[in-house]
Design a protein around this motif. Structure first.
Motif: not given
Length: 521
Positions: A467-468, A471
């Motif tokens: 997820e990081r 982003r």
């Protein structure tokens, strides 16, 4: 002279794709599909003619009137219900008797206009114009073809220019034919005309008032021994609009040579400036590529050199008296002629070189082409590339590797600690129940949810890392990141063959010597 047909897409593709013209659909770097674009609605699809590929369906309506190089999105095409008729199985009628099989015709509703195709959610291709390079990668293979690294070097060594005439023996699939047409093209001439085009302006009284410079129209004279291959190549040449420039002849050049015949059965010379022989035995065709008829002694020497394993090779040349045949040279008498032979075995090269020396060819040279393609790209390595395409998600430095080990061991330590606490809590609750004490409900037992207790300071999990990375990808400029590297492709798209080059100089006579002496004395 004005062209008698539409310009060939290989010579003038224009800025946009057009109907009834050849287009190339490029799916990957070396995966191309040729297609004759059509706007007709006469097809089994409501969208008209469709090209179905592994990356999606591409109706021709989406390919027409597009600038070359455009990215075409795949379309949604119903490829399942395209049958026009089906056979019904045998069954029984209402009276119990066996009924014959009948045809269930599926009514296919056709309209005057093609149905507008809807874009699919994924899949695309590029529409590129036809060229000798793209055609070589997607042509129907009837024989082994001459690839771009070979024919580009051959045409350069033969010094082929616009307006030259080139002989090609062993046309095969037509790869070299298309490349030679582009090299010699210098305008169209009348179909079937073997002589050079000339334009002169004369006065009414018969005296020449002015003369325009002669314009030499290029031409390719292609010979193929196999009749079906020659016929199919002729069909492709006409479809590509190259008929006025290319002359396809089905002939055994070993016996019949290279001179052509017009309607009056007169021998017409191609006046070749360059020659390319892709034959199993090119030395057998060299006797027809001379400026004057070779003497019997030369023919004996060529026969002996072509088959040195035979003790009496010279006897293969007949010495019995025969009526002399008129000799017509296929070469250009006004300048030097260059030749190239394409042979996969060194034994063929040896025989060819021996025959060349006997027939007066000079500057004999052999070359082997080993082309390699280098792939240049950015190489991104690091743990921050996890889950991203086109990168190597492994540790780039020792610090990253050690930190990842610390994270894994830290999560394992916390996990085992929680497991011990949970096991200890279970044991305490069991002992309390044995003593008859009232035990409160543990976390996670009430309700339907699972125990989602979060621990502060816990290293990130794989889900958290992915997820990081997603982003951070929105703010990164990937085209600037990574190390610039180049790598050689593993496979070579070429032949392991030997190219023999030679030059036959212009024939110098006493008259030429006298004219040169008067001019330069």
């Amino acid at each position: 002279m004005a062209p008698t047909t539409l310009p060939s897409p290989f010579l003038d593709p224009g800025a946009y794709s057009a109907s009834n013209s050849l287009g190339i659909i490029q799916l990957r770097r070396d995966h191309l599909i040729p297609a004759v674009l059509s706007s007709s609605a006469d097809s089994e699809y409501a969208e008209g003619k469709v090209e179905n590929t592994r990356f999606g369906s591409f109706p021709h309506s989406t390919l027409l009137d597009q600038p070359w190089g455009t990215q075409i999105l795949a379309s949604i095409v119903d490829t399942g219900s395209r049958g026009k008729s089906k056979k019904r199985k045998r069954g029984t009628n209402d009276e119990g008797e066996e009924a014959p099989a009948t045809d269930l015709k599926v009514e296919h509703v056709r309209k005057d206009t093609v149905k507008t195709a809807a874009a699919a959610s994924s899949g695309f291709a590029h529409l590129v114009p036809p060229s000798p390079e793209t055609w070589t990668l997607c042509l129907p293979h009837r024989t082994q073809v001459v690839y771009t690294p070979d024919y580009s070097y051959i045409l350069q060594r033969l010094r082929v220019r616009p307006g030259d005439h080139i002989i090609e023996a062993g046309a095969g699939s037509g790869s070299f034919t298309h490349a030679a047409v582009r090299a010699v093209f210098n305008g169209y001439t009348s179909p079937g005309a073997f002589a050079d085009g000339a334009e002169t302006a004369s006065a009414e009284n018969g005296t020449v008032a002015s003369k325009k410079r002669r314009r030499k129209h290029g031409g390719v004279y292609s010979y193929e021994f196999h009749a079906p291959r020659a016929k199919q190549l002729g069909i492709e040449i006409e479809e590509h609009g190259l008929g006025p420039v290319v002359t396809i002849t089905n002939r055994d050049v070993y016996e019949d040579g290279f001179c052509l015949q017009n309607k009056d059965e007169e021998q017409i010379a191609p006046n070749a400036d360059a020659i390319f022989l892709d034959l199993p035995a090119p030395w057998l065709a060299l006797k027809h590529l001379t400026r004057s008829p070779p003497s019997p002694a030369v023919l004996k020497a060529v026969a002996a050199a072509s088959d040195p394993s035979t003790p009496n090779a010279e006897s293969s040349v007949s010495t019995s008296p025969q009526p002399p045949k008129p000799f017509h040279t296929a070469l250009n008498p006004k300048g030097p002629v260059r030749i190239c032979t394409f042979s996969p075995c060194i034994e063929q090269v040896t025989k060819t070189v021996s025959a060349m020396r006997s027939l007066g060819w000079i500057e004999i040279d052999m070359v082997e082409i080993m082309a390699k393609r280098l792939e240049v790209r950015r190489e991104r390595i690091g743990l921050q590339e996890e889950g991203l395409r086109g990168a190597n998600p492994s540790a780039a430095t020792v610090f990253e590797a050690v930190q990842r080990l610390r994270d894994v061991e830290g999560r394992a330590k916390v996990f085992h600690g929680l497991q011990k606490e949970k096991q200890s809590e279970i044991m305490k609750r069991a002992e309390a129940k044995k003593r008859g004490e009232k035990v409160p409900a543990a976390k996670g037992e009430e309700g339907e949810g699972k125990n989602t207790v979060k621990v502060d300071g816990l290293p990130p999990s794989k889900h958290d890392r992915l997820e990081r990375a997603k982003r951070d990808l929105e703010k990164r400029e990937l085209f600037k990141e990574g190390r610039l590297v180049h790598r050689t492709e593993p496979e070579l798209k070429t032949h392991t063959s030997y190219l023999v080059f030679a030059v036959l100089p212009r024939e110098w006579t006493k008259e030429d010597e006298e004219r040169a002496a008067k001019k330069w004395k």
